[in-house]
Design a protein around this motif. Structure first.
Motif, PDB file in Angstrom:
ATOM      1  N   SER A  52      13.960   3.675   4.615  1.00  0.00           N
ATOM      2  CA  SER A  52      13.175   4.189   2.775  1.00  0.00           C
ATOM      3  C   SER A  52      13.197   3.915   1.695  1.00  0.00           C
ATOM      4  CB  SER A  52      14.144   5.849   2.776  1.00  0.00           C
ATOM      5  OG  SER A  52      14.500   6.602   1.591  1.00  0.00           O
ATOM      6  N   GLY A  53      14.527   3.183   1.657  1.00  0.00           N
ATOM      7  CA  GLY A  53      15.037   2.055   0.240  1.00  0.00           C
ATOM      8  C   GLY A  53      14.147   1.467   0.184  1.00  0.00           C
ATOM      9  N   TRP A  54      13.517   0.445   1.398  1.00  0.00           N
ATOM     10  CA  TRP A  54      12.585  -0.661   1.468  1.00  0.00           C
ATOM     11  C   TRP A  54      10.811   0.433   1.196  1.00  0.00           C
ATOM     12  CZ3 TRP A  54      13.368  -5.302   0.510  1.00  0.00           C
ATOM     13  CH2 TRP A  54      15.085  -5.678   0.802  1.00  0.00           C
ATOM     14  N   LEU A  55      10.540   0.891   1.164  1.00  0.00           N
ATOM     15  CA  LEU A  55      10.192   1.756   1.166  1.00  0.00           C
ATOM     16  C   LEU A  55       9.170   2.656  -0.455  1.00  0.00           C
ATOM     17  CD1 LEU A  55       9.174   4.379   4.294  1.00  0.00           C
ATOM     18  CD2 LEU A  55       7.214   2.387   2.854  1.00  0.00           C
ATOM     19  N   LEU A  56      10.502   3.146  -0.537  1.00  0.00           N
ATOM     20  CA  LEU A  56      10.856   3.095  -2.319  1.00  0.00           C
ATOM     21  C   LEU A  56      10.379   1.977  -3.171  1.00  0.00           C
ATOM     22  CD1 LEU A  56      13.818   6.058  -2.544  1.00  0.00           C
ATOM     23  CD2 LEU A  56      11.359   6.329  -2.840  1.00  0.00           C
ATOM     24  N   ILE A  57      11.181   0.974  -3.092  1.00  0.00           N
ATOM     25  CA  ILE A  57      10.982  -0.348  -3.483  1.00  0.00           C
ATOM     26  C   ILE A  57       9.255  -1.091  -3.149  1.00  0.00           C
ATOM     27  CG2 ILE A  57      11.794  -3.015  -3.250  1.00  0.00           C
ATOM     28  CD1 ILE A  57      14.542  -1.938  -2.297  1.00  0.00           C
ATOM     29  N   ALA A  58       9.086  -1.733  -1.881  1.00  0.00           N
ATOM     30  CA  ALA A  58       8.084  -1.569  -2.461  1.00  0.00           C
ATOM     31  C   ALA A  58       6.531  -0.759  -3.049  1.00  0.00           C
ATOM     32  CB  ALA A  58       7.188  -1.428  -1.201  1.00  0.00           C
ATOM     33  N   GLY A  59       7.209   0.672  -2.865  1.00  0.00           N
ATOM     34  CA  GLY A  59       5.997   1.577  -3.810  1.00  0.00           C
ATOM     35  C   GLY A  59       6.333   1.288  -5.364  1.00  0.00           C
ATOM     36  N   LEU A  60       7.330   0.907  -5.647  1.00  0.00           N
ATOM     37  CA  LEU A  60       7.658   1.000  -6.972  1.00  0.00           C
ATOM     38  C   LEU A  60       7.022   0.163  -7.383  1.00  0.00           C
ATOM     39  CD1 LEU A  60      11.894   1.794  -8.273  1.00  0.00           C
ATOM     40  CD2 LEU A  60       9.574   2.832  -8.673  1.00  0.00           C
ATOM     41  N   PHE A  61       7.258  -1.594  -6.770  1.00  0.00           N
ATOM     42  CA  PHE A  61       6.363  -2.151  -6.983  1.00  0.00           C
ATOM     43  C   PHE A  61       5.056  -2.667  -7.181  1.00  0.00           C
ATOM     44  CE2 PHE A  61       9.885  -5.119  -6.553  1.00  0.00           C
ATOM     45  CZ  PHE A  61      10.226  -6.287  -7.191  1.00  0.00           C
ATOM     46  N   LEU A  62       3.954  -1.899  -6.202  1.00  0.00           N
ATOM     47  CA  LEU A  62       2.883  -1.663  -6.259  1.00  0.00           C
ATOM     48  C   LEU A  62       2.506  -0.538  -7.286  1.00  0.00           C
ATOM     49  CD1 LEU A  62       2.609  -1.377  -2.132  1.00  0.00           C
ATOM     50  CD2 LEU A  62       1.204  -3.463  -4.154  1.00  0.00           C
ATOM     51  N   PHE A  63       3.364   0.483  -7.190  1.00  0.00           N
ATOM     52  CA  PHE A  63       2.463   1.807  -8.173  1.00  0.00           C
ATOM     53  C   PHE A  63       2.961   1.654  -9.496  1.00  0.00           C
ATOM     54  CE2 PHE A  63       3.366   6.095 -10.196  1.00  0.00           C
ATOM     55  CZ  PHE A  63       1.803   6.265 -10.128  1.00  0.00           C
ATOM     56  N   SER A  64       4.211   1.566  -9.476  1.00  0.00           N
ATOM     57  CA  SER A  64       4.763   1.132 -11.184  1.00  0.00           C
ATOM     58  C   SER A  64       4.406  -0.520 -11.752  1.00  0.00           C
ATOM     59  CB  SER A  64       6.087   1.275 -11.953  1.00  0.00           C
ATOM     60  OG  SER A  64       5.884   2.790 -11.725  1.00  0.00           O
ATOM     61  N   GLY A  65       4.289  -1.102 -10.432  1.00  0.00           N
ATOM     62  CA  GLY A  65       3.321  -2.944 -11.119  1.00  0.00           C
ATOM     63  C   GLY A  65       2.357  -2.547 -11.718  1.00  0.00           C
ATOM     64  N   SER A  66       1.278  -2.153 -10.765  1.00  0.00           N
ATOM     65  CA  SER A  66       0.269  -1.851 -10.976  1.00  0.00           C
ATOM     66  C   SER A  66      -0.494  -1.205 -12.419  1.00  0.00           C
ATOM     67  CB  SER A  66      -0.651  -1.573  -9.638  1.00  0.00           C
ATOM     68  OG  SER A  66      -0.068  -0.681  -9.125  1.00  0.00           O
ATOM     69  N   LEU A  67       0.171  -0.507 -12.532  1.00  0.00           N
ATOM     70  CA  LEU A  67       0.315   0.195 -13.813  1.00  0.00           C
ATOM     71  C   LEU A  67       0.567  -0.540 -15.304  1.00  0.00           C
ATOM     72  CD1 LEU A  67       1.060   4.368 -12.670  1.00  0.00           C
ATOM     73  CD2 LEU A  67      -1.269   2.803 -13.186  1.00  0.00           C
ATOM     74  N   TYR A  68       2.016  -0.573 -14.530  1.00  0.00           N
ATOM     75  CA  TYR A  68       2.090  -1.785 -16.116  1.00  0.00           C
ATOM     76  C   TYR A  68       0.896  -2.911 -16.125  1.00  0.00           C
ATOM     77  CZ  TYR A  68       7.152   0.234 -15.792  1.00  0.00           C
ATOM     78  OH  TYR A  68       8.086   0.740 -16.236  1.00  0.00           O
ATOM     79  N   ALA A  69       0.888  -3.333 -14.965  1.00  0.00           N
ATOM     80  CA  ALA A  69      -0.686  -4.633 -15.533  1.00  0.00           C
ATOM     81  C   ALA A  69      -1.448  -4.532 -16.280  1.00  0.00           C
ATOM     82  CB  ALA A  69      -0.346  -5.557 -14.109  1.00  0.00           C
ATOM     83  N   LEU A  70      -2.312  -2.989 -15.588  1.00  0.00           N
ATOM     84  CA  LEU A  70      -3.201  -2.671 -15.621  1.00  0.00           C
ATOM     85  C   LEU A  70      -3.158  -1.954 -17.239  1.00  0.00           C
ATOM     86  CD1 LEU A  70      -4.805   0.681 -13.347  1.00  0.00           C
ATOM     87  CD2 LEU A  70      -5.665  -2.208 -13.892  1.00  0.00           C
ATOM     88  N   ALA A  71      -1.929  -0.842 -18.047  1.00  0.00           N
ATOM     89  CA  ALA A  71      -1.606  -1.176 -19.233  1.00  0.00           C
ATOM     90  C   ALA A  71      -2.063  -2.420 -19.776  1.00  0.00           C
ATOM     91  CB  ALA A  71      -0.336  -0.486 -19.950  1.00  0.00           C
ATOM     92  N   LEU A  72      -1.660  -3.624 -19.839  1.00  0.00           N
ATOM     93  CA  LEU A  72      -1.065  -4.624 -20.382  1.00  0.00           C
ATOM     94  C   LEU A  72      -2.486  -5.485 -20.380  1.00  0.00           C
ATOM     95  CD1 LEU A  72       2.123  -5.889 -19.328  1.00  0.00           C
ATOM     96  CD2 LEU A  72       1.135  -5.192 -21.877  1.00  0.00           C
ATOM     97  N   GLY A  73      -3.438  -4.925 -19.691  1.00  0.00           N
ATOM     98  CA  GLY A  73      -4.988  -5.677 -19.654  1.00  0.00           C
ATOM     99  C   GLY A  73      -6.238  -6.553 -18.227  1.00  0.00           C
ATOM    100  N   ALA A  74      -4.657  -6.047 -17.191  1.00  0.00           N
ATOM    101  CA  ALA A  74      -5.140  -6.413 -15.583  1.00  0.00           C
ATOM    102  C   ALA A  74      -7.049  -6.466 -15.126  1.00  0.00           C
ATOM    103  CB  ALA A  74      -4.320  -6.686 -14.974  1.00  0.00           C
ATOM    104  N   PRO A  75      -7.195  -6.972 -14.718  1.00  0.00           N
ATOM    105  CA  PRO A  75      -8.429  -5.842 -13.955  1.00  0.00           C
ATOM    106  C   PRO A  75      -8.624  -4.949 -13.419  1.00  0.00           C
ATOM    107  CG  PRO A  75      -7.846  -8.301 -13.963  1.00  0.00           C
ATOM    108  CD  PRO A  75      -6.660  -8.104 -13.640  1.00  0.00           C
ATOM    109  N   ARG A  76      -9.412  -4.412 -13.713  1.00  0.00           N
ATOM    110  CA  ARG A  76      -9.539  -2.168 -13.087  1.00  0.00           C
ATOM    111  C   ARG A  76     -10.066  -3.002 -11.882  1.00  0.00           C
ATOM    112  NH1 ARG A  76      -7.474   0.171 -16.529  1.00  0.00           N
ATOM    113  NH2 ARG A  76      -9.055   1.294 -18.250  1.00  0.00           N
ATOM    114  N   GLY A  77      -9.895  -3.377 -10.736  1.00  0.00           N
ATOM    115  CA  GLY A  77     -10.231  -3.554  -9.188  1.00  0.00           C
ATOM    116  C   GLY A  77      -8.935  -3.671  -9.354  1.00  0.00           C
ATOM    117  N   LEU A  78      -7.281  -4.445  -9.589  1.00  0.00           N
ATOM    118  CA  LEU A  78      -5.754  -3.658  -9.954  1.00  0.00           C
ATOM    119  C   LEU A  78      -5.632  -2.302  -9.135  1.00  0.00           C
ATOM    120  CD1 LEU A  78      -3.363  -5.338  -8.807  1.00  0.00           C
ATOM    121  CD2 LEU A  78      -2.794  -5.590 -11.604  1.00  0.00           C
TER     122      LEU A  78
END
Length: 103
Positions: A52-78
């Motif tokens: 559970s812990g590892w899945l939540l960590i991975a999910g945070l990096f992928l979900f929130s991390g990609s949204l942070y990057a998109l908000a800052l102008g990363a390519p939409r493909g992300l």
């Protein structure tokens, strides 16, 4: 909290309303799932809690991390990464439920 404050103050004048909305979503999910990680850590040990812990960590990096990057102008493909993060978060919650039930 730091990322929320950063978005509200430092980025407010720099980002569009849409980008700020994406940033806010990332901050909200990051906050709630950081609390979930704390709950997992306090709930006990065992294989399902670890999964559970590892899945939540991975999910945070992928979900929130990609949204942070998109908000800052990363390519939409992300944005294709975001649902994978959401799926990892769901699996993390399911693993936490299994751990709690088996306990």
């Amino acid at each position: 909290m730091v990322l929320g404050a950063f978005g509200a103050h430092a980025l407010k004048a720099q980002l569009s309303a849409e980008a700020l909305s994406i940033w806010q979503t990332a901050v909200q999910y990051h906050f709630w799932h950081a609390l979930a990680l704390l709950a997992v850590a306090l709930a006990g040990s065992g294989p399902w809690f670890k999964v559970s812990g590892w899945l939540l960590i991975a999910g945070l990096f992928l979900f929130s991390g990609s949204l942070y990057a998109l908000a800052l102008g990363a390519p939409r493909g992300l944005g294709m990464v975001t649902p994978l993060g959401g799926f990892a978060l769901i699996l993390g919650w399911l693993a936490f439920a299994v751990a709690a039930i088996r306990r």
